[in-house]
Design an enzyme around this catalytic site. Sequence first.
Site, PDB file in Angstrom:
ATOM      1  N   ARG A 184       0.877  -1.270   0.105  1.00 43.65           N
ATOM      2  CA  ARG A 184      -0.017   0.024   0.026  1.00 43.65           C
ATOM      3  C   ARG A 184       0.809   1.215   0.059  1.00 43.65           C
ATOM      4  O   ARG A 184       0.578   2.324  -0.695  1.00 43.65           O
ATOM      5  CB  ARG A 184      -0.834  -0.071   1.221  1.00 43.65           C
ATOM      6  CG  ARG A 184      -1.964   0.983   1.162  1.00 43.65           C
ATOM      7  CD  ARG A 184      -3.067   0.994   2.120  1.00 43.65           C
ATOM      8  NE  ARG A 184      -2.477   1.122   3.638  1.00 43.65           N
ATOM      9  CZ  ARG A 184      -3.241   0.666   4.515  1.00 43.65           C
ATOM     10  NH1 ARG A 184      -4.439   0.193   4.181  1.00 43.65           N
ATOM     11  NH2 ARG A 184      -2.797   0.641   5.866  1.00 43.65           N
ATOM     12  N   LYS A 186      -2.634   6.797   1.455  1.00 41.29           N
ATOM     13  CA  LYS A 186      -2.540   7.013   2.985  1.00 41.29           C
ATOM     14  C   LYS A 186      -1.781   8.288   3.044  1.00 41.29           C
ATOM     15  O   LYS A 186      -0.640   8.014   3.247  1.00 41.29           O
ATOM     16  CB  LYS A 186      -1.993   5.963   3.523  1.00 41.29           C
ATOM     17  CG  LYS A 186      -2.420   5.941   5.019  1.00 41.29           C
ATOM     18  CD  LYS A 186      -2.284   4.573   5.678  1.00 41.29           C
ATOM     19  CE  LYS A 186      -2.711   4.436   7.231  1.00 41.29           C
ATOM     20  NZ  LYS A 186      -4.163   4.104   7.361  1.00 41.29           N
ATOM     21  N   GLU A 193     -16.426   6.371   4.535  1.00 41.29           N
ATOM     22  CA  GLU A 193     -15.214   5.853   5.866  1.00 41.29           C
ATOM     23  C   GLU A 193     -16.092   6.553   7.141  1.00 41.29           C
ATOM     24  O   GLU A 193     -16.819   7.260   7.265  1.00 41.29           O
ATOM     25  CB  GLU A 193     -14.163   6.677   5.483  1.00 41.29           C
ATOM     26  CG  GLU A 193     -13.435   6.034   4.230  1.00 41.29           C
ATOM     27  CD  GLU A 193     -11.936   5.587   4.410  1.00 41.29           C
ATOM     28  OE1 GLU A 193     -11.642   5.293   5.670  1.00 41.29           O
ATOM     29  OE2 GLU A 193     -10.966   5.894   3.712  1.00 41.29           O
TER      30      GLU A 193
HETATM   31  C1  LIG Z   1      -5.321   3.534   7.495  1.00 37.67           C
HETATM   32  C2  LIG Z   1      -6.696   3.889   7.446  1.00 37.67           C
HETATM   33  C3  LIG Z   1      -7.591   3.102   7.471  1.00 37.67           C
HETATM   34  C4  LIG Z   1      -7.383   1.375   7.986  1.00 37.67           C
HETATM   35  O1  LIG Z   1      -6.608   0.759   7.439  1.00 37.67           O
HETATM   36  P1  LIG Z   1      -5.928  -0.457   7.897  1.00 37.67           P
HETATM   37  O2  LIG Z   1      -4.983  -1.087   6.769  1.00 37.67           O
HETATM   38  O3  LIG Z   1      -6.953  -1.446   8.272  1.00 37.67           O
HETATM   39  O4  LIG Z   1      -5.204  -0.201   9.004  1.00 37.67           O
HETATM   40  C5  LIG Z   1      -8.885   3.434   6.992  1.00 37.67           C
HETATM   41  N1  LIG Z   1      -9.292   4.554   6.607  1.00 37.67           N
HETATM   42  C6  LIG Z   1      -8.107   5.500   6.621  1.00 37.67           C
HETATM   43  C7  LIG Z   1      -8.569   6.906   6.056  1.00 37.67           C
HETATM   44  C8  LIG Z   1      -6.779   5.127   6.894  1.00 37.67           C
HETATM   45  O5  LIG Z   1      -5.836   6.113   6.825  1.00 37.67           O
END
Ligand SMILES: *Cc1c(COP(=O)(O)O)cnc(C)c1O
Length: 339
Positions: free
Chosen positions: A81, A184, A220
């Site tokens: 990722r 991210k 989200e």
């Molecule tokens: C990191 C994150 C998540 C959760 O992702 P995981 O891989 O399950 O930790 C969900 N939403 C956002 C906006 C994130 O930055």
Amino acid sequence: MTVELDWENLGFEYRKLPFRYISRFKDGSWDEGALTEDSTLHLEEASTALHYGQQGFEGLKAYRTKDGSINLFRPDKNAERLQRTARRLMMPEVPTDKFIDAVKQVVKANEDFVPPYGTGGTLYIRPLLIGVGNTIGVHAAPEYIFTVFAMPVGNYFKGGLAPTNFIVSYDYDRAAPHGTGAAKVGGNYAASLVPGDTAKDRGFSDVIYLDPATHTKIEEVGSANFFGITADNEFITPLSPSILPSITKYSLLYLAENRLGMKAIEGEVEVDNLDHFVEAGACGTAAVISPIGGIQNKDDFHVFYSETEVGPVVKKLYDELVGIQFGDVEAPEGWIFKV
Ligand SMILES: *Cc1c(COP(=O)(O)O)cnc(C)c1O
């Protein structure tokens, strides 16, 4: 265990540990990287990370098992990722081997801070990739820093497995339809501070974001992904190009189908059709699985299973996931990496 901490009541807070890892990308390649005790970053004033948001990060955890060993949960997925985030923001990729090696070095060097089995605590690991070096025009940085640091943590949302309430945001989006919602990156979080703070002031855990184009579908739950459970034993989670693809969410889709015999679906979740769900939750590395008690949607307050008690399906998913992470339940092939 040489350190004494209140392991049961850690919360989700920064704590400075003895060691972190740092590596620099220069002249087209990464240096070898090393552990350091210096917790400050030294970077140029015209670094793109500071001015133009050219940065990305990751979050994963190390888990102490019953036999005292340490598990990582799917760190290869975090590496992949971060590589996708890097491509989206024109940063050099950190190879998967380098990423996992850095994470393992940091966990080992700070091993005394991995909370004991049974306390509910974990070691939260934060990899960070930033554009550095002096450039004032809007283009990709000449150099990059990749760093990994860590700290022991407890629950992210106050309640833990006790449900908390959320409020739908109509005034603010966290990401644009073809923007960086699936990467991210810090910019998405900067955009979420005002709505998040407003929600907390009103007594909610965080905001539910809708699809930015039509404001009709759930995307989200703050910094976690959303899922709902229907009376027909379906696990449903939103599908959208502007959602951050949660590794926890994809793990739950797999476990719901293969361990709990549910129908696992990525599809549209209409915010005006919450009656469809008998239970709901937020999932992510930090949030783990946090049951959603109720959602304030305009003037309607919708309660799922209960405002005070976790529902039976969410509880089962939680036990399966957390059991795998702490080594008490057999993991699907390739999910656990030993430190
Ligand atoms: C990191 C994150 C998540 C959760 O992702 P995981 O891989 O399950 O930790 C969900 N939403 C956002 C906006 C994130 O930055």
